[in-house]
Design a protein around this motif. Structure first.
Motif: not given
Length: 548
Positions: A70-72, A90-96
């Motif tokens: 999801l870097y994009w 931050s939301v998709p990376l950390l929360l996911g």
């Protein structure tokens, strides 16, 4: 503290999941990508503070997967500065990553008290429960649902018309558990020199687990016949740079002229749909003045030569109220009135009435302010991170738009197309054709727009509806009811394409009944969560289950 030797196995899981994820062509890795993490959990199960260690190491592995896949997302926030970009990412990376780690913690807790078999069942249920939660709550981001990972090989998941993508999630998790069981059985045989019978049976079970769904899917793929009811569709890709042209550089009338010119280049007397991308019409369109809007009038003038022609286009619309009619309505001091702004779709035809579709699956933090009634004090922070105060409106009174000839078309604006049950609900309301209108250029030339395109193939299979996909910048395409991309554009190209797409009125099992697997998994997951918290009081003085 993290130990280097403990990081190797979760790192391997993260890398395997990334290599298996679209657009990379190694999806079969999904069937054993979780095994290294399961092995690590087995090694840590009797160590001090095992639950915390399992959580930390699981989080590390899933953070690798999410970051590489999801870097994009960072590109979409660059116009908002460093803080905005970090906020969006931050939301998709950390929360996911956090949510993905919790099922492994629950697996540890249930296994400790009830044994490994029940623990593995809890892992499946809790993972499916996490995916379902991440599809339904206000922070929804189901991009990384495991079943989506098989989109590159849509020929092998034709049974999604019964199960949806959650069926793929279940299939993948069960395969990982069987491979993990084979590993444990092999390890036991090496130490205790026992019979090979158990190992042989597990190997046969794995082969059948993979072969039966694959064989069934290939049979369905080769025998599926579409209804012979074609509709001529033109899809336009105007290729307006969202960073330098879309909202500031290129005048709105020039953008509209480009859309009409590209449409007219392929239009023919029997063309029924011209599909334009998300926010194709600039500037803001007032919904109380639609028949007299200058852009609408120009489009209707263009349509005068196409008797049955309809333009489905993206637009940003505004609706005014005398009082606060919706939770998302904002107050305008100058007029002392309230208003909602919508990321919308308009169906324009040779009639005064213009039908409006409002996007209702909004991107958290960018298009919507999650749980604003509870977290209202964070409004300024959301603005700083590139979001919106109040966000877009999201009421969806017209999920299906109907032409004067009676064809029901269901739009999906960008992000909405990754919600399987949401699209299936549109089909349940008599949509015969699906249209995805998007602007994938925000992500630049990365894997983001390629993933988005691949996921659309799964929506076609789940609903058995043809899809016309119009991307401002990205890849525009036509997808048939088997999930085949029958025609597509190139990246960053100004063009239009046309095709005859077959309409369909039959409902799939999934369109009728939705995410049954996800609902059942979530119910069991809730039961395991409650039991894990209550068990400490129920089991005082009892010995813990022997998990050897």
């Amino acid at each position: 503290m993290f130990k280097l030797k403990n990081l190797l196995l979760p790192t391997l899981t993260g890398l395997l999941l990334w290599l298996a994820w679209p657009p990379l062509p190694f999806a079969p890795l999904l069937f054993f990508a979780f095994v290294p993490l399961l092995i690590l959990n087995d090694q840590l199960k009797h160590t001090p503070k095992a639950g915390a260690r399992i959580f930390r190491n699981s989080f590390f592995g899933f953070f690798i997967w999410n970051t590489l896949s999801l870097y994009w997302i960072y590109n979409a926030g660059q116009e908002l500065g460093v803080a905005g970009a970090i906020g969006i990412v931050s939301v998709p990376l950390l929360l996911g990553s956090l949510l993905m780690s919790l099922p492994f913690v629950m697996f540890h807790r249930v296994r400790r008290n009830f044994g490994e078999t029940i623990g593995l069942f809890a892992l499946i249920c809790c993972w499916i429960g996490y995916e379902y939660l991440h599809q339904e709550w206000q922070l929804a981001f189901p991009w990384m649902t495991l079943g989506n990972g098989l989109a590159e090989y849509h020929q092998l998941v034709q049974w999604y018309e019964y199960t949806g993508a959650f069926g793929g999630t279940l299939w993948i998790l069960l395969a990982n558990i069987i491979v993990y069981s084979i590993y444990k059985k092999y390890k036991l045989l090496k130490t205790e020199q026992k019979s090979l019978t158990g190992l042989s049976w597990l190997s046969i079970r794995l082969a059948l687990h993979l072969a039966i769904p694959l064989g069934l899917s290939l049979w369905m793929y080769n025998h599926y016949q579409e209804e012979g009811n074609p509709s001529n569709v033109v899809v336009v890709q105007p290729n307006v740079d969202p960073f330098s042209e879309k909202f500031n550089g290129l005048p709105p009338e020039m953008q509209l002229e480009r859309l009409i010119r590209l449409s007219d280049s392929l239009g023919q007397p029997n063309t029924e749909f011209f599909i334009w991308p998300e926010t194709a019409i600039i500037p803001l369109v007032r919904e109380d003045n639609l028949p007299y809007d200058q852009s609408v009038e120009l489009i209707q003038r263009f349509l005068s030569k196409y008797k049955n022609g309809n333009v489905l286009t993206g637009a940003v619309t505004v609706k005014w109220y005398n009082d606060k009619k919706t939770s998302t309505a904002r107050y305008n001091k100058e007029s002392s009135r309230y208003y909602d702004v919508y990321n919308a779709g308009l169906l324009i035809e040779n009639l005064p009435k213009v039908q409006v579709y409002h996007k209702s699956k909004l991107v958290p933090g960018v298009e919507s302010y999650p749980y604003s009634s509870v977290l209202g004090f964070l409004g300024n922070i959301v603005i700083d991170l590139g979001g919106t105060s109040g966000g877009y409106g999201k009421d969806n009174a017209n999920p299906v738009l109907y032409t004067q000839s009676g064809i029901g078309i269901a739009p999906a604006v960008c992000y909405e197309s990754i919600f399987g049950s949401f699209m299936a609900d549109h089909v349940l309301r008599d949509a015969q054709l699906l249209a995805i209108i998007t602007n994938d250029g925000w992500w630049k030339n990365t894997s983001g727009y390629k993933q988005h395109l691949q996921y659309a193939k799964l929506r076609a299979i789940e609903t058995r509806r043809s899809i016309a996909r119009s991307a401002n910048t990205g890849i525009s395409a036509f997808i048939n009811q088997r999930g085949d991309i029958i025609k597509q554009t190139s990246w960053w190209t100004q063009t239009a394409i046309k095709a005859d797409l077959n309409l369909n009125t039959k409902l799939t099992f999934y369109s009728k009944y939705g995410d049954i697997i996800a609902v059942l998994g979530s119910i069991f997951a809730f039961g395991f969560i409650m039991l894990s918290f209550l068990w400490r009081f129920i089991s005082k003085g009892r010995p813990k289950f022997n998990t050897q």
